[in-house]
Design an enzyme around this catalytic site. Structure first.
Site, short mmCIF file in Angstrom:
data_model
loop_
_atom_site.label_atom_id
_atom_site.label_comp_id
_atom_site.label_asym_id
_atom_site.label_seq_id
_atom_site.Cartn_x
_atom_site.Cartn_y
_atom_site.Cartn_z
N GLN A 1 -12.19 -1.17 -6.47
CA GLN A 1 -10.78 -1.56 -6.40
C GLN A 1 -10.16 -1.49 -7.79
O GLN A 1 -8.96 -1.66 -7.94
CB GLN A 1 -10.65 -3.00 -5.89
CG GLN A 1 -11.19 -3.20 -4.50
CD GLN A 1 -11.31 -4.68 -4.17
OE1 GLN A 1 -10.36 -5.30 -3.70
NE2 GLN A 1 -12.45 -5.25 -4.45
N HIS B 1 -7.40 1.68 -5.45
CA HIS B 1 -6.07 1.19 -5.82
C HIS B 1 -5.45 1.96 -6.97
O HIS B 1 -4.55 1.45 -7.63
CB HIS B 1 -6.15 -0.31 -6.16
CG HIS B 1 -6.51 -1.16 -4.98
ND1 HIS B 1 -7.14 -2.36 -5.06
CD2 HIS B 1 -6.31 -0.94 -3.66
CE1 HIS B 1 -7.32 -2.86 -3.85
NE2 HIS B 1 -6.83 -2.01 -2.97
N CYS C 1 6.66 14.42 -5.13
CA CYS C 1 5.70 15.31 -4.44
C CYS C 1 4.27 14.83 -4.51
O CYS C 1 3.39 15.41 -3.87
CB CYS C 1 5.81 16.73 -5.00
SG CYS C 1 5.06 16.94 -6.64
#
Ligand code: NAD
Length: 230
Positions: A88, A106, A117
């Protein structure tokens, strides 16, 4: 797919000097999460949010991987097809220790992402140039970090990895952001390593629980994984 998943959170980087969310007097005590890492911050609090992540990137220049990162890198080097490293954390301490193909659920601090984009660009530990735009589409960039309330596209890869997992190791995660207990219930072996009990984790579903620093637990963890992989 790998048989062993090493899943980590802020706790594994704590001994390198990066605060976890719940450290008393830690970094996160000084900021309100809803102002710098919640969906929408980039529109109403853009400059403060970008400055916060500039400071996090700069902070990475003053920290180093610890012995837990290095021990896991060595383990992965010995069993390259059997170990998935999933974190994480948004720091690059696993990479600097030599880990390969780390899945960052994350996001990743040294990287920016185009808001339009999705193209990404590595900037290392530099400040984000405010006028810098995407060469594909002209869009503006943001830190490549998943804020609270935003979609986390990498979770899909966590679920894929857990389908084949037989040995789950959790290091330094309170379980408040991602709950892993239900995965632990379905694997043969599981190790939980944190400093202390967490209200968000049912420790009884793990086959081994180690409440100690990651750097003190890692040799036992590596030994158990090596015995399992044979
Ligand atoms: P958390 O702060 O909620 O929990 C940290 C856990 O680590 C606790 O259970 C604690 O007991 C344990 N811990 C603390 N020091 C330890 C040590 N030396 N050895 C072993 N365990 C230790 O962290 P979380 O579960 O990762 O969730 C919070 C969120 O924080 C994540 O989404 C993550 O992206 C983000 N975060 C990341 C970083 C980073 O990238 N280094 C730093 C802070 C927060």
């Amino acid at each position: 797919m790998a048989k062993v998943v090493i899943f980590s959170g802020a706790g594994i980087s704590a001994e390198s000097g990066l605060s976890t969310f719940r450290d008393a007097d830690g970094l996160w005590e000084k900021y309100r999460i809803e102002e710098i890492c919640q969906a929408g911050c980039l529109s109403w609090n853009r400059e403060n949010t970008l400055a916060f992540y500039d400071a996090r990137r700069e902070q990475l220049t003053s920290v180093k991987p610890n012995t837990a990162h290095y021990a896991l890198a060595k383990l992965q080097e010995c069993y390259p097809n059997d170990i998935d490293i999933i974190t994480q954390n948004v720091d690059d301490l696993f990479e600097r220790a030599g880990c390969k193909d780390v899945l960052h659920l994350h996001g990743f601090l040294p990287r920016l992402r185009c808001e339009q984009c999705g193209a990404t660009q590595i900037i290392g530990y530099a400040k984000q140039e405010r006028t810098f735009t995407c060469k594909n589409c002209g869009g503006s960039f943001r830190p490549d970090i998943v804020f609270f309330g935003e979609a986390a596209p990498m979770y899909e890869h966590l679920y894929e990895a857990m389908e084949d997992c037989q040995f789950l190791v959790i290091i330094g995660s309170s379980g408040n952001v991602i709950a892993m207990d239900h995965f632990a219930l379905h694997v043969k072996h599981s190790i939980l390593n944190n400093l202390e009990k967490s209200d968000a984790i049912n420790e009884r579903v793990y086959t081994k629980v180690l409440y100690k620093k990651a750097t003190e637990a890692v040799d036992e963890i590596v030994g158990d994984v090596e015995r399992f992989l044979g």
